[in-house]
Design a protein around this motif. Structure first.
Motif: not given
Length: 181
Positions: A60-70
Motif C-alpha cells: 500500500y505504501g509503495w503504491k501510495n508514494w508512487k501515485i502521489s509522487k509527492s
C-alpha cells in the motif's frame, strides 16, 4: 543467516525511508519475509502476524508514494490523532489476546510493539510525521525484547533503528518546513 538477511534489508529499508526514497518499500518487504521466519522460529506470535500486515502495508505504501509522487510530509489533525490513539488500544488488546491464547513470550510488550508498529507503518505510508513517534517508542521496547531473547543482532539493529527514527523525525520535519516556506 535468517536474522542477518532480515537485519540487512530492514536496515537499508529504514535508511531509505528516512530519506523519503520509494525503494524503501520493496527492500523492506525482503526484510519482512525473513523476519517472519525468525519470529515463527521464536514463537513470537504478535510479531509473526505483524509481518503479514507489514507486507500489505508495504505494498500500500509503495503504491501510495508512487501515485502521489509527492515528497509532502504532513501532520495528523486532532481527530486523526484521537482516532489513531483509540485504534492503537484496540489493536493492542487484540494482540494481547492472541499472545495469551497461544502462550506467546512477553505478552504485553509484544502486543504493544505490534500495535505501535502497525500504526507507525500506516502513518509512514501516508507520509505523516507522527509515524516516527510510534517507531521511536516501538524501537525502545524492541531493543529490550530482542536482547531478552538473545537476538543480539536484532537488538543492535533496533538500536540503530531508534537512531534512524529520531533522524527520520527531524529530517521529515525539515521536509515539512520546506514545503511551507
Amino acid at each position: 543467516m535468517t536474522e542477518w538477511i532480515a537485519v540487512i534489508f530492514s536496515l537499508i529499508s529504514v535508511w531509505l525511508t528516512t530519506k523519503k526514497n520509494i525503494l524503501c518499500w520493496p527492500v523492506g518487504i525482503i526484510g519482512i519475509i525473513y523476519y517472519s521466519i525468525l519470529f515463527y522460529q521464536n514463537r513470537d506470535w504478535s510479531n509473526f502476524i505483524l509481518q503479514f500486515i507489514f507486507v500489505i502495508q508495504s505494498i500500500y505504501g509503495w503504491k501510495n508514494w508512487k501515485i502521489s509522487k509527492s515528497l509532502d510530509v504532513t501532520s495528523l489533525e486532532t481527530y486523526g490523532r484521537f482516532s489513531i490513539g483509540i485504534a492503537s488500544i484496540v489493536v493492542f488488546l487484540c494482540f494481547f489476546i492472541i499472545n495469551s491464547i497461544f502462550s506467546g513470550n512477553f505478552t504485553e510488550l509484544d502486543a504493544l510493539t505490534a500495535s505501535f508498529s502497525i500504526f507507525g507503518m500506516f502513518l509512514l505510508s501516508k507520509s505523516k510525521i507522527e509515524a516516527w513517534i510510534f517507531w521511536i517508542l516501538a524501537d525502545i521496547i524492541y531493543i529490550y525484547l530482542f536482547f531478552s531473547q538473545q537476538l543480539y543482532l536484532s537488538s543492535i539493529l533496533y538500536f540503530i533503528f531508534l537512531i534512524l527514527a529520531i533522524y527520520g523525525h527531524f529530517n521529515w520535519n525539515k521536509i515539512k518546513r520546506k514545503a511551507y516556506d
